[in-house]
Design an enzyme around this catalytic site. Structure first.
Site, PDB file in Angstrom:
ATOM      1  N   ARG A  25      12.595  -6.730   2.297  1.00  0.00           N
ATOM      2  CA  ARG A  25      12.381  -5.284   2.170  1.00  0.00           C
ATOM      3  C   ARG A  25      13.501  -4.489   2.834  1.00  0.00           C
ATOM      4  O   ARG A  25      13.948  -4.806   3.919  1.00  0.00           O
ATOM      5  CB  ARG A  25      11.043  -4.889   2.806  1.00  0.00           C
ATOM      6  N   ARG A  82       2.735  -8.069  13.859  1.00  0.00           N
ATOM      7  CA  ARG A  82       1.989  -6.987  13.200  1.00  0.00           C
ATOM      8  C   ARG A  82       0.772  -7.542  12.464  1.00  0.00           C
ATOM      9  O   ARG A  82      -0.276  -6.900  12.407  1.00  0.00           O
ATOM     10  CB  ARG A  82       2.895  -6.223  12.233  1.00  0.00           C
ATOM     11  N   ARG A 100      -6.127   2.841  11.613  1.00  0.00           N
ATOM     12  CA  ARG A 100      -5.715   1.459  11.851  1.00  0.00           C
ATOM     13  C   ARG A 100      -6.574   0.789  12.905  1.00  0.00           C
ATOM     14  O   ARG A 100      -6.366  -0.368  13.229  1.00  0.00           O
ATOM     15  CB  ARG A 100      -4.264   1.437  12.295  1.00  0.00           C
ATOM     16  N   LYS A 106       0.826  -1.216   0.000  1.00  0.00           N
ATOM     17  CA  LYS A 106       0.000   0.000   0.000  1.00  0.00           C
ATOM     18  C   LYS A 106       0.862   1.268   0.000  1.00  0.00           C
ATOM     19  O   LYS A 106       0.483   2.269  -0.603  1.00  0.00           O
ATOM     20  CB  LYS A 106      -1.018   0.000   1.134  1.00  0.00           C
ATOM     21  N   ARG A 111      14.127  -2.367   8.271  1.00  0.00           N
ATOM     22  CA  ARG A 111      13.433  -1.770   9.404  1.00  0.00           C
ATOM     23  C   ARG A 111      13.298  -2.819  10.501  1.00  0.00           C
ATOM     24  O   ARG A 111      13.026  -3.980  10.205  1.00  0.00           O
ATOM     25  CB  ARG A 111      12.038  -1.304   8.961  1.00  0.00           C
TER      26      ARG A 111
HETATM   27  P1  AMP Z   1       3.686   1.490   8.632  1.00  0.00           P
HETATM   28  O1  AMP Z   1       4.843   2.237   8.103  1.00  0.00           O
HETATM   29  O2  AMP Z   1       2.357   2.101   8.238  1.00  0.00           O
HETATM   30  O3  AMP Z   1       3.749   0.012   8.360  1.00  0.00           O
HETATM   31  O4  AMP Z   1       3.740   1.640  10.231  1.00  0.00           O
HETATM   32  C1  AMP Z   1       4.821   1.171  10.983  1.00  0.00           C
HETATM   33  C2  AMP Z   1       4.450   1.147  12.449  1.00  0.00           C
HETATM   34  O5  AMP Z   1       4.117   2.473  12.887  1.00  0.00           O
HETATM   35  C3  AMP Z   1       3.219   0.302  12.805  1.00  0.00           C
HETATM   36  O6  AMP Z   1       3.518  -1.056  12.965  1.00  0.00           O
HETATM   37  C4  AMP Z   1       2.778   0.965  14.107  1.00  0.00           C
HETATM   38  O7  AMP Z   1       3.593   0.569  15.187  1.00  0.00           O
HETATM   39  C5  AMP Z   1       3.056   2.436  13.824  1.00  0.00           C
HETATM   40  N1  AMP Z   1       1.871   3.092  13.215  1.00  0.00           N
HETATM   41  C6  AMP Z   1       1.769   3.546  11.930  1.00  0.00           C
HETATM   42  N2  AMP Z   1       0.553   4.059  11.703  1.00  0.00           N
HETATM   43  C7  AMP Z   1      -0.139   3.919  12.861  1.00  0.00           C
HETATM   44  C8  AMP Z   1      -1.465   4.232  13.268  1.00  0.00           C
HETATM   45  N3  AMP Z   1      -2.350   4.803  12.425  1.00  0.00           N
HETATM   46  N4  AMP Z   1      -1.836   3.940  14.534  1.00  0.00           N
HETATM   47  C9  AMP Z   1      -0.976   3.373  15.401  1.00  0.00           C
HETATM   48  N5  AMP Z   1       0.279   3.029  15.089  1.00  0.00           N
HETATM   49  C10 AMP Z   1       0.704   3.302  13.831  1.00  0.00           C
END
Ligand code: AMP
Length: 210
Positions: free
Chosen positions: A118, A161, A84, A13, A150
């Site tokens: 990744r 996750r 989320r 995404k 990461r």
């Molecule tokens: P992402 O880059 O969107 O995969 O996000 C990486 C991490 O950031 C997630 O696993 C969460 O720990 C945190 N995170 C990102 N977006 C949110 C959100 N909307 N609410 C809570 N935690 C978030």
């Protein structure tokens, strides 16, 4: 256009959000990206969020919601990784109206395979992986920055996750289906194919019967 991109971790995404942003000239808004920048800058917020992110947990709404309220663009945007959970979805509803919620769907086996390959550029944030290899191993094609994995892409963390997604994010599918905003695309094929499916959905906006 105001879009939400929904999908499990590593569904692609983020890549789709970037491509759509370039083509439609709309800003992407990635909460994960904002949090990673805060971590890099070693801010109090970053340190606080990092504890949750490294464990594969969602960062509490009490941290996320003020961030979104402060930085969410007024007009067009592509939301990558927000909302989320249902609390965030309800908060978003009060802030802005949404045109579509697009779910980039992938089977878990492919997501785990992507996780181990990744890499993210420390310089410009560009993402590489299974379907996007670099020309030179460990070096960004774009800015020659160093590529790193990461911490939250480690297999054990990705598994956590995915569990968090099922428990907290999956209920958003029913939430947005009820509102008539939910659309699903297959994220299994190449990037161009996924994008084509998304553009077909966007093209239907003008034909939608209100
Ligand atoms: P992402 O880059 O969107 O995969 O996000 C990486 C991490 O950031 C997630 O696993 C969460 O720990 C945190 N995170 C990102 N977006 C949110 C959100 N909307 N609410 C809570 N935690 C978030």
């Amino acid at each position: 256009m105001r879009l939400v991109l929904l999908g499990k971790p590593l569904s692609g995404k983020g890549t789709q959000a970037e491509l759509l942003s370039q083509k439609l000239h709309i800003r992407t808004f990635s909460v994960g990206e904002i949090l990673r920048k805060e971590i890099e800058k070693k801010t109090k917020l970053g340190k606080n969020a990092q504890k949750y992110m490294e464990k594969g947990k969602l960062v509490p709404d009490s941290i996320i919601l003020p961030l979104v309220k402060k930085y969410l663009p007024q007009k067009g945007f592509i939301l990558d990784g927000f909302p989320r959970d249902l609390v965030q979805a309800e908060a978003l509803e009060k802030m802005r109206s949404i045109d579509f919620v697009i779910d980039v769907h992938c089977p878990q086996s492919l997501l785990l395979k992507r996780a181990t390959s990744r890499r993210e550029c420390l310089g410009c944030g560009k993402i590489y992986g299974l379907e996007f290899p670099t020309q030179k191993k460990g070096v960004c094609d774009h800015c020659q920055g160093k590529l790193v994995q990461r911490k939250d892409d480690r297999e054990s963390t990705v598994r956590k996750r995915l569990l968090v997604y099922d428990k907290q994010t999956k209920p958003l599918i029913a939430f947005y289906k009820k509102k008539g905003l939910y659309r699903k695309v297959s994220g299994q094929k190449d990037v161009a194919f996924v994008q084509k499916q998304i553009f077909q959905i966007l093209a239907s906006k003008n034909k939608r019967i209100k």
